[in-house]
Write a protein that holds these residues in place. Structure first.
Motif: not given
Length: 272
Positions: A38-49
């Motif tokens: 969850i930590i990895l997915t949540d925090s990288i979300g804005p970067v991937l967007q």
């Protein structure tokens, strides 16, 4: 009348994600695995967007990546604890992904991460696939599959018990062990982030976690941290506004006092 193949509605030669098992039935290895994902997915979300504003990316968490047809099917898959693929939609034809099937999509994940409960030997297994004349199959190791078959550019092994991280980068045909930068992080250039280890508390667990940083070394925050940071920013802005208002009031009071002193001496301030 004899039925044709199309009338029999035969299954396709190569199954897709809707026909393959989404799990191999094994238990999650440790209590840190789920919150770590969850930590990895949540925090990288804005970067991937930002990198893919078209939404063409997907993230897998303990999901199967199928690379070979076998019986049973799950023997032809590996399930990284976390992986990210750029250039593919999050679902297929409106169907939520149950697995990732390489022979259907042809795009390999950019990065795969394993959260090792042991010493990482299973995740570093380089055993090659061998099929003997007897028909017996030698099960290949994860490292060999990721390096030789899937050819995933970045592969990381995080030992949960001691917080050590090993990163590998596919150079030409082989994985080369990466050296961390001056911050102790590993640059994952296609994602424009760095990966490293962070000490802190998340979901009532205080331990070492895998976290993302940007390429300048700033920690990428998860949702709760972003909300707290926004709140602190708002409080700071409010305090700054209050301080500015108080300073302006003090300056007005000082000015009025000076004007009063001038008038008391018979001096008209408007003539000055």
């Amino acid at each position: 009348m004899t039925e044709t193949a199309s009338q029999l509605d035969l299954p396709p030669s190569f199954p897709d994600h809707t026909q393959l098992p989404e799990s191999d039935g094994t238990f999650v290895k440790n209590f840190q695995e789920h919150p770590q994902s969850i930590i990895l997915t949540d925090s990288i979300g804005p970067v991937l967007q930002r990198l893919r504003p078209d939404g063409q990316y997907c993230i897998g968490q303990d999901s199967g990546i199928y690379w070979r047809e076998t019986d049973p099917p799950e023997k032809g898959a590996e399930a990284p604890d976390w992986f990210c693929v750029l250039g593919v939609p999050p679902d297929l034809d409106g169907v939520v992904r149950r697995s990732y099937v390489l022979w259907r999509e042809f795009i390999t994940p950019t990065i795969a991460l394993e959260f090792a409960s042991g010493d990482g030997s299973e995740e570093k297994d380089t055993t090659q696939l061998r099929i003997f004349t007897s028909g017996e199959v030698q099960k290949p190791g994860k490292f060999w599959v990721y390096e030789t078959i899937m050819r995933i550019p970045f592969y990381g092994i995080f030992q949960v018990k001691n917080g050590s991280l090993e990163m590998y980068h596919l150079i030409e045909a082989n994985y080369q062990k990466m050296t961390p930068n001056e911050r102790g992080h590993y640059p994952i250039t296609p994602l424009e982030v760095e990966l490293g280890v962070w000490q802190g508390t998340y979901q009532n667990q205080t331990r070492l976690w895998l976290r993302w940083w940007d390429m300048q070394g700033n920690l990428l925050l998860i949702g709760d941290e972003r909300a707290a940071a926004a709140e602190q920013k708002a409080i700071a802005a409010e305090q700054k506004a209050i301080a500015a208002e108080e300073q302006a009031a003090q300056e007005r009071q000082l000015r009025e006092a000076l004007l009063a002193q001038l008038r008391a001496r018979g001096i008209d301030p408007d003539t000055l």
